[in-house]
Design a protein around this motif. Structure first.
Motif, short mmCIF file in Angstrom:
data_model
loop_
_atom_site.label_atom_id
_atom_site.label_comp_id
_atom_site.label_asym_id
_atom_site.label_seq_id
_atom_site.Cartn_x
_atom_site.Cartn_y
_atom_site.Cartn_z
N GLN A 22 38.01 117.16 12.40
CA GLN A 22 37.14 116.03 12.73
C GLN A 22 36.27 116.35 13.93
O GLN A 22 35.10 115.95 14.00
N ASP A 81 36.83 99.02 19.53
CA ASP A 81 37.69 100.00 18.88
C ASP A 81 36.92 101.32 18.89
O ASP A 81 36.24 101.67 17.93
N THR A 82 36.98 102.02 20.02
CA THR A 82 36.09 103.16 20.23
C THR A 82 36.24 104.29 19.20
O THR A 82 35.24 104.90 18.83
N PRO A 83 37.46 104.60 18.71
CA PRO A 83 37.53 105.66 17.70
C PRO A 83 36.73 105.32 16.44
O PRO A 83 36.21 106.21 15.77
N THR A 84 36.61 104.02 16.13
CA THR A 84 35.90 103.61 14.93
C THR A 84 34.41 103.44 15.16
O THR A 84 33.58 103.90 14.36
N CYS A 85 34.04 102.80 16.27
CA CYS A 85 32.63 102.42 16.44
C CYS A 85 31.81 103.41 17.26
O CYS A 85 30.57 103.32 17.27
N VAL A 136 32.64 107.15 17.53
CA VAL A 136 32.63 108.52 17.03
C VAL A 136 31.49 108.70 16.03
O VAL A 136 31.32 107.91 15.10
N SER A 155 28.35 108.55 17.01
CA SER A 155 27.17 107.92 17.58
C SER A 155 26.34 108.92 18.37
O SER A 155 26.87 109.83 19.01
N SER A 207 29.88 92.28 19.42
CA SER A 207 30.89 91.68 18.53
C SER A 207 30.63 90.20 18.26
O SER A 207 31.09 89.66 17.26
#
Length: 231
Positions: free
Chosen positions: A48, A126-130, A132, A134, A208
């Motif tokens: 990843q 949710d930093t790993p989701t939103c 990565v 970017s 959000s």
């Protein structure tokens, strides 16, 4: 310390008893703690963060980790790798970064390279989701050339050539996020542009509450274990 073991064994099963019983007692840490520590050290791993056929060894700092033999040839990407090495110019590198709220305050914000689970970034996103994947942009449009006064200097790892003139926030990304945990992450960045003294790296994320885009800022750090240029 990193061990690769069968799923039915833990590190405590295979380490020597003298090490296990040493004071203070050795305890197995969760994987999340390991990932936070390596991110703070600026160490990428896995497909990843190092996508096959896309990640370049020098940009991924594998040369700093002793993972490249520059006397050996005939491997995929060898020509580009050895040419970049001998030219001494690597324009992009993976570095550890900290995410923090964007502020209209003109004063410099003091940011440390540390994991803070109570950070507004860590609690609201949710930093790993939103984050990565970017792109990082510079919120400070400028027409002047970047100077050599950089938090990554003195360093031979950024280009000595002047950076391109910046005219707008969206003119060109200066990096991208490849990993994130809470308020910290790893980013592949263009060193010259990212480290310009007046640069304000940031990422656009949706709000959000109203789904409108807003920016969070990104501060990068040079890992302490990077080799330093000779005087």
């Amino acid at each position: 310390m990193r061990l690769i073991l069968p799923t039915d064994q833990s590190p405590l099963d295979v380490l020597s008893q003298s090490l296990v019983k040493a004071s203070p007692a050795l305890e197995e840490s969760p994987l999340a703690s390991y990932n936070i520590r390596r991110i703070l050290y600026g160490i990428p791993e896995g497909v990843q963060e190092l996508p096959p056929l896309r990640a370049l060894p020098l940009e991924s700092c594998i040369d700093f980790m002793g993972g490249i033999n520059f006397n050996k040839g005939c491997y995929v990407g060898q020509e580009l790798t050895i040419r970049s090495h001998h030219h001494g110019v690597v324009r992009k590198r993976i570095i550890p970064v900290v995410f923090y709220p964007n502020s209209s305050n003109s004063e410099e914000v003091e940011i440390d390279l540390s994991y803070d689970p109570s950070s507004p970034i860590a609690t609201e996103l949710d930093t790993p989701t939103c984050l990565v994947g970017s792109s990082i942009v510079d919120l400070t449009p400028r027409a002047s050339k970047a100077s050599g006064n950089s938090p990554f200097a003195p360093s031979p790892f950024a280009s000595s050539e002047p950076a391109e003139a910046k005219t707008s926030v969206a003119s060109r990304p200066i990096g991208s996020i490849i990993a994130a945990v809470g308020n910290v992450g790893l980013a592949l960045v263009r060193l010259e542009q990212f480290a310009a003294p007046d640069a304000k790296p940031a990422i656009s994320v949706p709000n959000s509450q109203n789904n409108l885009q807003h920016y969070i800022c990104v501060r990068g750090f040079q890992p302490f274990w990077w080799p330093q240029p000779e005087e």
